[in-house]
Design a protein around this motif. Sequence first.
Motif, PDB file in Angstrom:
ATOM      1  N   MET A   1       3.253  87.293  10.085  1.00 34.70           N
ATOM      2  CA  MET A   1       3.480  85.865  10.297  1.00 34.70           C
ATOM      3  C   MET A   1       2.488  85.334  11.317  1.00 34.70           C
ATOM      4  O   MET A   1       2.087  86.052  12.234  1.00 34.70           O
ATOM      5  CB  MET A   1       4.904  85.615  10.782  1.00 34.70           C
ATOM      6  CG  MET A   1       5.934  85.784   9.686  1.00 34.70           C
ATOM      7  SD  MET A   1       7.572  85.326  10.242  1.00 34.70           S
ATOM      8  CE  MET A   1       7.992  86.738  11.262  1.00 34.70           C
ATOM      9  N   PRO A   2       2.099  84.075  11.168  1.00 37.33           N
ATOM     10  CA  PRO A   2       1.201  83.480  12.158  1.00 37.33           C
ATOM     11  C   PRO A   2       1.916  83.262  13.480  1.00 37.33           C
ATOM     12  O   PRO A   2       3.122  83.495  13.594  1.00 37.33           O
ATOM     13  CB  PRO A   2       0.813  82.145  11.514  1.00 37.33           C
ATOM     14  CG  PRO A   2       1.955  81.818  10.615  1.00 37.33           C
ATOM     15  CD  PRO A   2       2.459  83.137  10.105  1.00 37.33           C
ATOM     16  N   GLN A   3       1.173  82.811  14.461  1.00 37.12           N
ATOM     17  CA  GLN A   3       1.756  82.495  15.760  1.00 37.12           C
ATOM     18  C   GLN A   3       2.849  81.440  15.606  1.00 37.12           C
ATOM     19  O   GLN A   3       2.707  80.487  14.843  1.00 37.12           O
ATOM     20  CB  GLN A   3       0.668  81.977  16.697  1.00 37.12           C
ATOM     21  CG  GLN A   3      -0.364  83.027  17.065  1.00 37.12           C
ATOM     22  CD  GLN A   3       0.207  84.090  17.983  1.00 37.12           C
ATOM     23  OE1 GLN A   3       0.562  83.807  19.114  1.00 37.12           O
ATOM     24  NE2 GLN A   3       0.313  85.319  17.497  1.00 37.12           N
ATOM     25  N   TYR A   4       3.938  81.644  16.319  1.00 38.51           N
ATOM     26  CA  TYR A   4       5.042  80.687  16.274  1.00 38.51           C
ATOM     27  C   TYR A   4       4.672  79.402  17.013  1.00 38.51           C
ATOM     28  O   TYR A   4       3.880  79.413  17.954  1.00 38.51           O
ATOM     29  CB  TYR A   4       6.280  81.289  16.948  1.00 38.51           C
ATOM     30  CG  TYR A   4       7.170  82.072  16.017  1.00 38.51           C
ATOM     31  CD1 TYR A   4       6.646  82.813  14.960  1.00 38.51           C
ATOM     32  CD2 TYR A   4       8.547  82.084  16.201  1.00 38.51           C
ATOM     33  CE1 TYR A   4       7.467  83.536  14.125  1.00 38.51           C
ATOM     34  CE2 TYR A   4       9.377  82.809  15.360  1.00 38.51           C
ATOM     35  CZ  TYR A   4       8.838  83.533  14.325  1.00 38.51           C
ATOM     36  OH  TYR A   4       9.659  84.250  13.488  1.00 38.51           O
ATOM     37  N   ASN A   5       5.256  78.306  16.564  1.00 34.45           N
ATOM     38  CA  ASN A   5       5.196  77.049  17.290  1.00 34.45           C
ATOM     39  C   ASN A   5       6.552  76.380  17.179  1.00 34.45           C
ATOM     40  O   ASN A   5       7.373  76.762  16.331  1.00 34.45           O
ATOM     41  CB  ASN A   5       4.075  76.156  16.764  1.00 34.45           C
ATOM     42  CG  ASN A   5       2.744  76.474  17.434  1.00 34.45           C
ATOM     43  OD1 ASN A   5       2.520  76.104  18.580  1.00 34.45           O
ATOM     44  ND2 ASN A   5       1.879  77.194  16.725  1.00 34.45           N
ATOM     45  N   ILE A   6       6.804  75.431  18.051  1.00 33.63           N
ATOM     46  CA  ILE A   6       8.147  74.851  18.103  1.00 33.63           C
ATOM     47  C   ILE A   6       8.192  73.452  17.506  1.00 33.63           C
ATOM     48  O   ILE A   6       7.248  72.674  17.610  1.00 33.63           O
ATOM     49  CB  ILE A   6       8.708  74.825  19.543  1.00 33.63           C
ATOM     50  CG1 ILE A   6       7.805  74.020  20.494  1.00 33.63           C
ATOM     51  CG2 ILE A   6       8.910  76.229  20.062  1.00 33.63           C
ATOM     52  CD1 ILE A   6       8.385  73.871  21.897  1.00 33.63           C
ATOM     53  N   VAL A   7       9.315  73.174  16.845  1.00 37.99           N
ATOM     54  CA  VAL A   7       9.649  71.806  16.468  1.00 37.99           C
ATOM     55  C   VAL A   7      10.757  71.356  17.412  1.00 37.99           C
ATOM     56  O   VAL A   7      11.556  72.169  17.889  1.00 37.99           O
ATOM     57  CB  VAL A   7      10.114  71.677  15.005  1.00 37.99           C
ATOM     58  CG1 VAL A   7       9.007  72.080  14.040  1.00 37.99           C
ATOM     59  CG2 VAL A   7      11.385  72.479  14.741  1.00 37.99           C
ATOM     60  N   GLY A   8      10.781  70.066  17.688  1.00 35.63           N
ATOM     61  CA  GLY A   8      11.788  69.564  18.610  1.00 35.63           C
ATOM     62  C   GLY A   8      12.254  68.173  18.263  1.00 35.63           C
ATOM     63  O   GLY A   8      11.659  67.482  17.423  1.00 35.63           O
ATOM     64  N   THR A   9      13.320  67.762  18.911  1.00 40.90           N
ATOM     65  CA  THR A   9      13.867  66.428  18.732  1.00 40.90           C
ATOM     66  C   THR A   9      13.631  65.606  19.993  1.00 40.90           C
ATOM     67  O   THR A   9      13.428  66.158  21.078  1.00 40.90           O
ATOM     68  CB  THR A   9      15.387  66.495  18.448  1.00 40.90           C
ATOM     69  OG1 THR A   9      16.023  67.229  19.512  1.00 40.90           O
ATOM     70  CG2 THR A   9      15.661  67.201  17.131  1.00 40.90           C
ATOM     71  N   GLY A  10      13.645  64.295  19.835  1.00 42.71           N
ATOM     72  CA  GLY A  10      13.461  63.424  20.986  1.00 42.71           C
ATOM     73  C   GLY A  10      12.004  63.299  21.370  1.00 42.71           C
ATOM     74  O   GLY A  10      11.105  63.444  20.529  1.00 42.71           O
ATOM     75  N   GLU A  11      11.767  63.036  22.652  1.00 41.31           N
ATOM     76  CA  GLU A  11      10.402  62.873  23.146  1.00 41.31           C
ATOM     77  C   GLU A  11       9.632  64.197  23.075  1.00 41.31           C
ATOM     78  O   GLU A  11      10.167  65.247  23.412  1.00 41.31           O
ATOM     79  CB  GLU A  11      10.417  62.372  24.596  1.00 41.31           C
ATOM     80  CG  GLU A  11      10.875  60.931  24.759  1.00 41.31           C
ATOM     81  CD  GLU A  11       9.928  59.943  24.116  1.00 41.31           C
ATOM     82  OE1 GLU A  11       8.693  60.122  24.254  1.00 41.31           O
ATOM     83  OE2 GLU A  11      10.418  59.000  23.453  1.00 41.31           O
ATOM     84  N   ALA A  12       8.397  64.094  22.642  1.00 45.08           N
ATOM     85  CA  ALA A  12       7.558  65.296  22.545  1.00 45.08           C
ATOM     86  C   ALA A  12       7.320  65.897  23.925  1.00 45.08           C
ATOM     87  O   ALA A  12       7.203  65.186  24.921  1.00 45.08           O
ATOM     88  CB  ALA A  12       6.228  64.934  21.896  1.00 45.08           C
ATOM     89  N   ARG A  13       7.254  67.230  23.967  1.00 47.32           N
ATOM     90  CA  ARG A  13       7.015  67.950  25.223  1.00 47.32           C
ATOM     91  C   ARG A  13       5.626  68.591  25.140  1.00 47.32           C
ATOM     92  O   ARG A  13       5.405  69.460  24.300  1.00 47.32           O
ATOM     93  CB  ARG A  13       8.078  69.011  25.445  1.00 47.32           C
ATOM     94  CG  ARG A  13       9.509  68.434  25.390  1.00 47.32           C
ATOM     95  CD  ARG A  13      10.542  69.517  25.655  1.00 47.32           C
ATOM     96  NE  ARG A  13      11.890  69.058  25.346  1.00 47.32           N
ATOM     97  CZ  ARG A  13      12.948  69.190  26.143  1.00 47.32           C
ATOM     98  NH1 ARG A  13      12.810  69.743  27.326  1.00 47.32           N
ATOM     99  NH2 ARG A  13      14.140  68.762  25.758  1.00 47.32           N
ATOM    100  N   SER A  14       4.755  68.157  26.010  1.00 48.59           N
ATOM    101  CA  SER A  14       3.389  68.655  25.963  1.00 48.59           C
ATOM    102  C   SER A  14       2.944  69.285  27.274  1.00 48.59           C
ATOM    103  O   SER A  14       1.835  69.793  27.376  1.00 48.59           O
ATOM    104  CB  SER A  14       2.424  67.516  25.605  1.00 48.59           C
ATOM    105  OG  SER A  14       2.523  66.469  26.557  1.00 48.59           O
ATOM    106  N   GLU A  15       3.814  69.250  28.292  1.00 49.04           N
ATOM    107  CA  GLU A  15       3.498  69.850  29.579  1.00 49.04           C
ATOM    108  C   GLU A  15       4.524  70.916  29.922  1.00 49.04           C
ATOM    109  O   GLU A  15       5.701  70.795  29.568  1.00 49.04           O
ATOM    110  CB  GLU A  15       3.462  68.782  30.672  1.00 49.04           C
ATOM    111  CG  GLU A  15       2.367  67.748  30.469  1.00 49.04           C
ATOM    112  CD  GLU A  15       2.326  66.717  31.586  1.00 49.04           C
ATOM    113  OE1 GLU A  15       3.104  66.871  32.559  1.00 49.04           O
ATOM    114  OE2 GLU A  15       1.523  65.778  31.484  1.00 49.04           O
TER     115      GLU A  15
END
Length: 336
Positions: free
Chosen positions: A142-156
């Motif tokens: 499998m490739p590297q995992y990444n996250i999906v989320g709800t609400g405001e995006a989290r980039s920090e």
Amino acid sequence: MNLTTKLCVSALALSFATEAAATEWNVSVWGKRRAFTEHIHKLAELVEEKTDGAFTMNISYGGLSKNRENLDGISIGAFEMAQFCAGYHPDKNRAITVLELPFLGVQTLDEEVAVSHAVYDHPAVADEMAQWNAMMLMTSPMPQYNIVGTGEARSELSEFDGMRVRATGGIGQAFEAVGAVPTSVTSSEAYQAMESGVVDTVAFAQHAHLSFGTINEADWWTANLNPGTVNCPVVVNIDAYDMLSDEERAALDESVPEAIDYYLSNYGELLKRWDEVLAEKDVQKVEISDEELAKFKDVAGQPIHDAWIADMSAQGLPAQELYDLVQATLAEQRGN
């Protein structure tokens, strides 16, 4: 007994003998058919072709066992083949958890196959799996995992503090290191956990976000967080493997590289259209800055690697050797 009766009896006896000689394996997986299981279907197809139908596989999605219990089922011979993920029960498969360490540096599916099979071939892994009457057959890259989320995006990184995330194994440890709260619900339970608000985010590879519906609940997706991946081998029951005829065993072993190649090709097509999926579902694509990624690696990379090596070494495993094997295999793969 007349000639017609003798011929009928002979035909019936031949039929019984043929049926008795046939080999059918039960294979335990979970969820539904998806990119993650395509190599198993291809393997079954190839084996059946190469043995002229004498060796077949019945692939069951949840009908034979729960996903966290597949290794147990293999150990008692409840079925002959199964897929499992190391993070579901790391105490049962300690040696291969080296492959779930965060920020190992694996960049492609080909590299994931190479490092997985190198580790699977290590005697320490074979010995540990033998305790469950299991033998490694192939990986499910499998490739590297990444996250999906709800609400405001989290980039920090600071925004991960207190974030409830579905993540297992080393990925869960990585998020915990930056203040997030990981939970290890199974992939099948992830959508409900997200929908009900039990978790804010879910870490998966792309195919799983599609297959388990988490992409349908998402407002955003991290395109480049890449904290690691989960390692999910396909294993066979040792007794069942030993009972195969020479022809059947050769058909199975020789089909593994072909099945993996098919998997890689199929998964590659999914990755090509991932951006289209995000656009269709109106999911924001979030790029994490290099500075934030560097912070994440500093906290959740080498410190977790060092802790794993110390912990596994204390348990009697050749941890440093396994870790070095991963790095050497990566170097060799890139050199080639």
